[in-house]
Scaffold this motif. Sequence first.
Motif, short mmCIF file in Angstrom:
data_model
loop_
_atom_site.label_atom_id
_atom_site.label_comp_id
_atom_site.label_asym_id
_atom_site.label_seq_id
_atom_site.Cartn_x
_atom_site.Cartn_y
_atom_site.Cartn_z
N ASP A 31 57.92 -48.77 7.49
CA ASP A 31 59.20 -48.93 8.18
C ASP A 31 60.17 -47.82 7.81
O ASP A 31 60.89 -47.29 8.66
CB ASP A 31 59.82 -50.29 7.84
N LEU A 32 60.18 -47.47 6.51
CA LEU A 32 61.09 -46.43 6.06
C LEU A 32 60.66 -45.06 6.58
O LEU A 32 61.50 -44.25 6.97
CB LEU A 32 61.16 -46.41 4.53
N TRP B 187 60.91 -55.19 4.44
CA TRP B 187 60.59 -53.88 5.01
C TRP B 187 59.45 -53.27 4.22
O TRP B 187 59.20 -53.62 3.06
CB TRP B 187 61.82 -52.96 4.99
N SER B 188 58.75 -52.36 4.85
CA SER B 188 57.60 -51.72 4.23
C SER B 188 57.83 -50.22 4.13
O SER B 188 58.78 -49.67 4.72
CB SER B 188 56.34 -51.98 5.06
N LEU C 176 67.82 -52.24 8.43
CA LEU C 176 66.47 -52.01 7.91
C LEU C 176 66.26 -52.70 6.58
O LEU C 176 65.24 -53.37 6.36
CB LEU C 176 66.22 -50.50 7.76
N PHE C 177 67.23 -52.56 5.68
CA PHE C 177 67.05 -53.07 4.32
C PHE C 177 67.54 -54.52 4.15
O PHE C 177 67.46 -55.06 3.05
CB PHE C 177 67.80 -52.18 3.33
#
Length: 306
Positions: free
Chosen positions: A173-174, A169-170, A164-165
Amino acid sequence: MRGRPRVGVSSCLLGEEVRFNGGHKRYRFLTDDLGPHVEWVPYCPEVSMGLGTPREPIRLTSDGRLVNRSGTADHTDAMTALPLPPGDLDGYVFKAKSPSCGIRAIPRYRPDGSAAGHGPGLYAGRALAAFPRLAVEDEGRLNDATLREAFCERVFAAARLRELFSGPWSAGDLVAFHARHKLQLLAHDPARYRAAGRLVAGAGSAPAYRDLFLAALASPATLGRTANALQHAYSRIGRQLDRARRLDLLARIEAYRRGEEPLSVPVALLAHYASGGDFPWLAEQTFLRPFPAGLRLRHAVSAVGG
């Protein structure tokens, strides 16, 4: 998950002949079961600091020095000068009982040969101190079904977070990532799950979320908390099941809570209901598939307690 977890490992556990006696300690769970699903990063600190194979055995002294058994050579400075493991690892399997790679209970010796306490091996101790959130085990402890399952769960979760990171990413997304891990985190550490949720809602930083997420998964998933997570899943879908299916699912959850059935039984029921397309929230939960099915985990019956 597009990529595979990156896992450090003592080279001898993969069958490399780097042991002091010229042999290896191949561990078949790693090579045959876990190997196809991960990217290994093998390392032998003793060979890397220039010791040959075979070589005289080494041991730790009561004052923390790493010396050969005859006491004619001190390898402490060479070992402490070695680079630490890469910072992008998702887990590490060290060789048990090694004065360099053991993660616990490695004896220290006085000049007269008597034992003077225990601790981690010299290289493993440095790695543990540098990466306190890293999932770490030795092959001896991985013989325990519960510890094996917990290690694999942490490794694959860490890899998903790293993925993810690793790129753009936004906040959305998190949010989605945290939502997909809800049941998994609740089974481990409900308090940290809620703290991470507050962080996400407040647009917290990636390092802060990473620390909370990995710390939550490092907390053992107890039978009670896991049963509560299963109950939470039931609460989200129960009204849409007919009476017979509701009662069957509840009975399986309670049988698991009492230590009568393995976790795989209620999870299989939830996964079956999720596969029909009627429960998209449930279908996205990593709790149902935290690691590849080929690892054949979650089939041990848990002891009651916790």
